[in-house]
Design an enzyme around this catalytic site. Structure first.
Site, PDB file in Angstrom:
ATOM      1  CG  HIS A   1      40.942  -8.456 -23.024  1.00 32.45           C
ATOM      2  ND1 HIS A   1      41.209  -7.191 -22.561  1.00 32.45           N
ATOM      3  CD2 HIS A   1      40.388  -8.276 -24.244  1.00 32.45           C
ATOM      4  CE1 HIS A   1      40.832  -6.291 -23.454  1.00 32.45           C
ATOM      5  NE2 HIS A   1      40.337  -6.934 -24.492  1.00 32.45           N
ATOM      6  CD  GLU A   2      40.543 -11.236 -26.935  1.00 27.75           C
ATOM      7  OE1 GLU A   2      39.418 -11.017 -27.407  1.00 27.75           O
ATOM      8  OE2 GLU A   2      41.476 -10.423 -27.022  1.00 27.75           O
TER       9      GLU A   2
ATOM     10  CG  HIS B   1      29.397  -7.720 -23.349  1.00 27.62           C
ATOM     11  ND1 HIS B   1      30.048  -6.529 -23.608  1.00 27.62           N
ATOM     12  CD2 HIS B   1      28.089  -7.382 -23.192  1.00 27.62           C
ATOM     13  CE1 HIS B   1      29.179  -5.532 -23.573  1.00 27.62           C
ATOM     14  NE2 HIS B   1      27.977  -6.028 -23.337  1.00 27.62           N
TER      15      HIS B   1
END
Length: 632
Positions: free
Chosen positions: A423-424, A430
């Protein structure tokens, strides 16, 4: 001024980078040093390979101090533009200096606060964090004349500036200014608002110190009868215990501790509401909610429609609660049973090194470039891995333009922590790709988009694990985990969003919000969301007091919308292959070059429609059906 927000991420426990000339070759993994659950190290005892390398921002305190002095000097120079922002040339020069100041400030602010988060009881970095926050307010005050001065120009003049080729680099800034014009105050009023910035930080700062530094929890006996100190990082592990007494005792200890400070915590949260309502009124927004959504150009209907769509889907959640009760073989399902493992004979014990390898395999559908950047992050100290005394709870990704991304974890050797890792790192890539492909002003993506990339990584990891699962017990374990992601990321976060909506509406009407009011609202929502098929324990009424996201108002709904968008992206990537991957990578590279809804729409997901939420709910329904089949 642009200051990169900390991407405070959802974890089951509670819850930007610069261009690089070439991707470095992957290095062999360092030996993973596993930290026992019953041992919380001091910061100085954490192995270097498990710490992020903040020296990549500033080599030492002297370097930080030097850059701080540089910003103080540059801030004095910005005043020379005051009264002269009526032509393209001075506006361009002013924007360039504003960017230079903001870039330095980001580095100072991010570094100081990440050092503070390593050990929030350490006075040296408490002081450095405060110093950076005060500088942030000082810079905001110094720059506050820019927008109102430009917007004092005639509409005809403003339109000409937007079309001026000399200002092409700043076109979106000027367009955004025009959108904000009804909400920009006079020069004097803007300066005054900037001056109260230090006051406005107080509620979040006080909550952070209470929650992370001052609150001490009692010891709880584990399955072996050993007394272990309860911490924020250990709480979810206790709730995942197979021993129901361990779960119950941890649950009661957690909320009993918060209950002792109910008046202080209610006053702190109410002060945060008062602050945000003040700013929304000062800037002539109809409500704090509309003020929060306006910058991303998100219609209020998106927020309200999410709540309505989830209300329609509550029977699915109630059905899952009944299934959980059946699988646990209990007469009554309690709140402390919601994280209990449903497959008694199966346990996934995953080291950090194993988690990294699995995450790398799972994202291969996104292509070689993505995988190589992820490997670089693993090999080059982007991540602060384990819990230590005084460390900030939860997980997040942060950074500043001109540095690689940084990730804070409180890793445990379990499935949840592996999902938190991917997730991180979704956030980190991104940020990396947006910064690599965008100018400084358009590099930072909006919070509305932030949860898409992180949640897509989770979806790909789950798809990979399910695909490679041959053991029915393991498959049930994974299906349960995925179903719980829907419960916590879509249903629970929407419940949080509804709680915020209710309390802000009450506060805006001038109604009181005592701890009794907050607890009743929160308890009633839990009853509505979880249904009559389970016992909603009284202690849960204090959960509002420990949710840090409530101090970043109207943030949590973006988890639910982001999860829905990611579900749609994952479906397209796995079914279409390269065309969908190209669209998705284009999304990652877009930063804030356009408005969030438009960026997603170009990539193939229309969040102005309820369809992505409905798609997510259909997947949730499918998971429940598969679980029911396995239990027959």
């Amino acid at each position: 001024m642009k200051l990169i927000p900390l991407i405070a991420c959802l974890s089951l426990a509670a819850m930007t980078a610069a261009p690089v000339s070439a991707i470095q070759a992957a290095k062999p993994s360092k030996t993973d040093r596993r930290i026992p659950m019953n041992q919380v190290l001091k910061r100085s005892e954490v192995p270097a390979e498990n710490r992020w390398k903040l020296e990549d921002i500033f080599a030492d305190q002297k370097a930080w101090d030097s850059e701080y002095d540089q910003v103080k000097k540059l801030v004095k120079d910005i005043g020379k533009f005051e009264g002269k922002l009526n032509e393209a040339k001075p506006i361009k020069e002013c924007f360039a200096l504003e960017d230079e100041i903001s870039l330095h400030l980001e580095r100072l602010y991010v570094y100081a606060n990440m050092r503070h988060h390593e050990d929030m009881a350490e006075p040296t970095y408490q002081s450095l964090s405060d110093k950076a926050k005060k500088l942030n307010v000082e810079v905001g005050e110094a720059l506050s004349f820019i927008t109102p001065e430009i917007l004092s120009l005639s509409d005809e003049k403003l339109q000409a500036l937007v079309a001026n080729a000399e200002l092409a680099k700043y076109k979106k800034t000027l367009v955004d200014m025009l959108r904000q014009k009804p909400h920009i105050l006079s020069k004097q009023e803007e300066a005054l608002l900037a001056q109260v910035g230090n006051l406005s930080q107080a509620p979040e700062t006080i909550f952070g110190m209470l929650n992370n530094a001052d609150l001490k929890f009692p010891k709880v006996k584990n399955e072996n009868g050993e007394e272990i100190e309860l911490t924020q990082g250990r709480y979810i592990q206790f709730l995942e215990s197979r021993d129901r007494d361990v779960r119950k005792n941890a649950f009661e200890a957690m909320y009993g501790t918060y209950g002792k400070l109910r008046n202080t915590l209610a006053a702190t949260l109410s002060a945060n509401l008062t602050k945000n309502i003040f700013y929304s009124k000062a800037r002539k927004y109809p409500s704090a909610l509309e003020s929060s959504l306006y910058g991303d150009k998100i219609p209020v209907d998106v927020y309200n429609n999410l709540i309505s769509a989830i209300h329609e889907s509550l029977p699915l959640l109630h059905r899952y609660m009944e299934l959980r009760k059946k699988l646990l073989k209990v007469d009554e399902l309690h709140m402390y049973d919601l994280f209990a493992p449903l497959v008694d004979e199966f346990k996934m014990d995953i080291t950090y090194e194993e988690a990294k390898k699995t995450v790398l395999e799972s994202v291969k559908p996104l292509g070689e470039t993505y995988v190589n950047i992820l490997q670089q992050g693993f090999d080059n100290s982007w991540i602060d891995v384990y819990e230590n005394e005084g460390k900030r709870s939860g997980a997040y990704q942060w950074g500043a333009f001109g540095t690689h991304p940084f990730v804070l974890l409180n890793h445990k050797d379990n499935l949840n922590s592996m999902f938190t890792l991917t997730h991180e790192m979704g956030h980190a890539l991104h940020s990396y790709m947006s910064d690599t492909h965008q100018e400084y002003r358009t590099a930072q993506y909006t919070i509305f988009l932030a949860e898409v990339a992180s949640t897509l990584n989770e979806a790909l990891l789950m798809e990979y694990l399910l695909k490679h699962s041959t053991d029915p017990k393991q498959k049930m374990y994974l299906l349960t985990y995925y179903a719980d992601q829907f419960r916590t990321t879509v249903f629970r976060q929407t419940m949080f969003a509804e709680f915020e909506k209710i309390i802000y509406e009450k506060a805006e009407k001038g109604e009181s919000l005592t701890h009794q009011d907050l607890s009743k609202i929160y308890y009633d929502l839990n009853l509505q969301y979880h249904g009559t098929g389970m016992v909603v324990d009284k202690e849960i009424e204090m959960e509002w007091a420990r949710i840090p996201h409530f101090y970043t108002s109207f943030y949590v709904f973006k988890y639910a919308t982001g999860f829905s968008a990611a579900t749609s992206f994952a479906k397209q990537i796995l079914e279409e292959g390269e065309p969908a991957v190209d669209r998705y990578l284009g999304f990652l590279q877009s930063g804030s070059s356009d408005y969030s809804i438009e960026i997603l729409k170009r990539a193939g997901v229309d969040m102005s429609s309820p369809e992505p939420v409905r798609q997510a709910m259909s997947v949730f329904g499918s998971l429940i059906e598969q679980m029911e089949q396995l239990t027959k």
